[in-house]
Design a protein around this motif. Structure first.
Motif, PDB file in Angstrom:
ATOM      1  N   GLU A 174      -5.730   5.171   8.839  1.00 18.53           N
ATOM      2  CA  GLU A 174      -5.993   4.260   7.723  1.00 18.53           C
ATOM      3  C   GLU A 174      -6.213   2.862   8.275  1.00 18.53           C
ATOM      4  O   GLU A 174      -5.573   2.462   9.239  1.00 18.53           O
ATOM      5  N   THR A 175      -7.135   2.142   7.659  1.00 21.55           N
ATOM      6  CA  THR A 175      -7.406   0.767   8.050  1.00 21.55           C
ATOM      7  C   THR A 175      -6.577  -0.163   7.175  1.00 21.55           C
ATOM      8  O   THR A 175      -6.642  -0.095   5.952  1.00 21.55           O
ATOM      9  N   ILE A 176      -5.788  -1.015   7.826  1.00 24.73           N
ATOM     10  CA  ILE A 176      -4.868  -1.913   7.145  1.00 24.73           C
ATOM     11  C   ILE A 176      -5.258  -3.359   7.459  1.00 24.73           C
ATOM     12  O   ILE A 176      -5.535  -3.691   8.610  1.00 24.73           O
ATOM     13  N   ASP A 181      -6.490  -0.275  12.677  1.00 18.28           N
ATOM     14  CA  ASP A 181      -6.304   1.125  12.289  1.00 18.28           C
ATOM     15  C   ASP A 181      -4.900   1.574  12.657  1.00 18.28           C
ATOM     16  O   ASP A 181      -4.384   1.244  13.731  1.00 18.28           O
ATOM     17  N   ASN A 207       0.888  -1.162   0.000  1.00 20.06           N
ATOM     18  CA  ASN A 207       0.000   0.000   0.000  1.00 20.06           C
ATOM     19  C   ASN A 207       0.931   1.218   0.000  1.00 20.06           C
ATOM     20  O   ASN A 207       1.525   1.552   1.022  1.00 20.06           O
ATOM     21  N   HIS A 212      -3.939  11.248  10.154  1.00 20.16           N
ATOM     22  CA  HIS A 212      -5.012  10.530   9.461  1.00 20.16           C
ATOM     23  C   HIS A 212      -4.981   9.083   9.938  1.00 20.16           C
ATOM     24  O   HIS A 212      -3.927   8.568  10.294  1.00 20.16           O
ATOM     25  N   ARG A 214       2.174  10.241   2.107  1.00 20.74           N
ATOM     26  CA  ARG A 214       1.906   9.720   3.447  1.00 20.74           C
ATOM     27  C   ARG A 214       3.221   9.364   4.129  1.00 20.74           C
ATOM     28  O   ARG A 214       4.189   8.970   3.500  1.00 20.74           O
ATOM     29  N   ASN A 216       1.675   5.304  -0.858  1.00 19.97           N
ATOM     30  CA  ASN A 216       1.151   6.650  -1.076  1.00 19.97           C
ATOM     31  C   ASN A 216       2.301   7.618  -0.789  1.00 19.97           C
ATOM     32  O   ASN A 216       2.711   7.769   0.361  1.00 19.97           O
TER      33      ASN A 216
END
Length: 104
Positions: A72-74, A54, A16, A70, A21, A18
């Motif tokens: 994020e759910t992983i 999370d 994942n 922020h 981030r 980004n």
């Protein structure tokens, strides 16, 4: 043998990514199939479900001049669970209704 090859619920690792981030890269798990390799365990139908948590990250704005926190759910695991069927193969003892007496 690697863990993802010998688990009941096969999975693969995915990245994942980004660039806006911190951390930019997070490793996640993706379930490879809906049912465990051993389809029935002790007579109960099973299915594979992702197990998530999370994680707090920092996200930069479009100009990369500031950031905000922020969540994020992983997905970090793929686990076998008993299907939500009360009567699997006629097994009435798996879930038994219990009547509760209300104290007076």
């Amino acid at each position: 043998m690697p863990l993802h090859e010998k688990s009941l619920c096969p999975f693969e690792y995915v990245l994942n990514y980004n660039p806006r981030r911190i951390p930019a890269a997070l490793t996640e798990v993706k379930c490879s199939c809906q049912k465990p390799s051993a389809k029935l365990i002790r007579g109960h139908a099973m299915e594979c479900q992702p197990f998530k948590y999370d994680v707090r990250v920092l996200m930069f704005n479009d100009e990369c001049s500031s950031f905000t926190e922020h969540v994020e759910t992983i997905t970090f695991a793929c686990i076998p669970i008993i299907k939500n069927d009360r009567d699997v193969k006629g097994d009435h003892d798996f879930m038994t209704e219990v009547n509760a007496d209300i104290p007076q």
